[in-house]
Scaffold this motif. Sequence first.
Motif, short mmCIF file in Angstrom:
data_model
loop_
_atom_site.label_atom_id
_atom_site.label_comp_id
_atom_site.label_asym_id
_atom_site.label_seq_id
_atom_site.Cartn_x
_atom_site.Cartn_y
_atom_site.Cartn_z
N PHE A 1 0.83 -1.22 0.00
CA PHE A 1 0.00 0.00 0.00
C PHE A 1 0.87 1.27 0.00
O PHE A 1 2.05 1.23 0.33
N SER B 1 -3.76 -0.97 -2.18
CA SER B 1 -4.64 -0.14 -1.35
C SER B 1 -3.87 1.09 -0.89
O SER B 1 -2.66 1.19 -1.12
N THR C 1 -9.28 1.95 -6.07
CA THR C 1 -8.34 1.50 -5.04
C THR C 1 -8.99 1.63 -3.67
O THR C 1 -9.51 2.70 -3.33
N PRO C 2 -8.99 0.57 -2.84
CA PRO C 2 -9.54 0.69 -1.48
C PRO C 2 -8.74 1.70 -0.64
O PRO C 2 -7.51 1.74 -0.73
N ALA D 1 -7.36 -5.28 4.48
CA ALA D 1 -6.80 -4.77 3.21
C ALA D 1 -6.61 -5.90 2.21
O ALA D 1 -6.41 -7.06 2.60
#
Length: 526
Positions: free
Chosen positions: A14, A106, A133-134, A273
């Motif tokens: 991330f 993420s 994208t989270p 995630a």
Amino acid sequence: MAGLNDEINRRRTFAIISHPDAGKTTLTEKLLLFGGAIHVAGAVKSNKIKKTATSDWMEIEKQRGISVATSVMGFNYGDYKINILDTPGHQDFAEDTYRTLTAVDSVIIVVDVAKGVEQQTRKLMEVCRMRNTPVIIFVNKLDREGRDPFDILDELEAELKISVRPLSWPINIGAKFKGVYNIYENSLDLFTPSKTQVTERVEIDNIADPRIDKAVGEKDAAKLRDDLELIEGVYPEFSTADYLAGKVAPVFFGSALNTFGVKELLDCFVKIAPSPRPVSALERTVEPSEDAFSGFVFKIHANMDPNHRSCIAFVKVCSGRFERNAPYRHVRSGKIMRFAAPTAFMAQKKSVVDEAYPGDIVGIPDTGNFKIGDTVTQGEELHYRGLPSFSPEMFKYIENTDPMKAKQLEKGIHQLMDEGVAQLFVNQFNGRKIIGTVGQLQFEVIQYRLLHEYGATVRWEPLSMFKACWIESDDPQALEAFKKRKYQFMAVDRDGRDVFMADSNYVLQMAQSDYPAIRFHFSSEY
């Protein structure tokens, strides 16, 4: 295959993004502290703490207290392998951050509780939205006076155009800040200011537990219960599926500088995630669990070790298992290459790795073979997309002030342009080199790095220029006619492509209307 899938499932890759000064690098530092990757946290700017932040390893970053390059850090946390990319927040380096967002699964967005959502955060969120994208949001600096947490939640929804769901909740803020209630795990964390150590938590059974009254006082405990009742009434229950689809952003509160609220964020993050996801290539969608290795270069960095003038290409592993010394194909050149010393990173420190899995970032020593966006595979013809260079907004001539150092300057410009932070054009009219950037700060960084890393001194000459655009045409005669007519405005980029340097918007519009056979592109990916 079970081994490969297990490795994929434990990976979390991330980026941490935000507006400058919201606390990105400080948060990165505290995540490293919890992962046991470092034992004492450094500070971005501090008179008392002598250790600088791990991710700000370049000399100019230590001096200015800002990040000017994306740092890659990998460490193990429990059963998980975490890869963090700490990005520059300053808008002058936004292109580096946009590219980094193509290499992560993420994102954690850091927001200052006093300033709320700022301009750069909005822009970066747009990029996340484009890619679904989270996103997890960390509201930082709760030990300072700031805005009401409910107001912050409303602003996050309005400005970032995403639904939010608090998973932790602060008990007061500023001077009266007493701690954070962890909604996700039903626990209470009491605040004790400490910039380098980790705070203790109070174990409770539920929100009605009398130990809360004892810990924070009856008045604050009553307000906490009211706030939580309101949260449960207003915000829908947290859904991991909605988070992974990019529809909901979980929100955590804390103080990264004081190592507070960070562990709650990290513990929840590793559980919810996403592990590495499928990546789209021009030819097809590539699944991480495929047997064959593939990956792409999303960043190149010169001089990570000042003692060796070497460049490192950062490769994001997209599928299969990467192995040291195995033969891999460099798709753009068609060459077969073996990498004897691939490395894993802790910012500037690197260690040789024998294998890497999807989600990992591998550093490959580069002697000029790689460009940003290159694909490396086990043989398949694949092209990963989405790594453009945008048209610069500021232009200056670069002049050598020490003729004895021409060779060093040539090498310095060549390696720094490989990084993609700026672009080099050569004017066809007078043969002078023009550097194009997105912001003024990049010129200062280039000048500083040329001097301190290559021993070359340069000066800048202003150049009044509106836009550089790449041109092409299906009609070779029309293209030749245009280049002759606009000879003094023509340049070539590093790949030898034709670039039209328009000195005003009017000139550009006239050229577009007078030459309909010419296509004008404002990003290099065409």
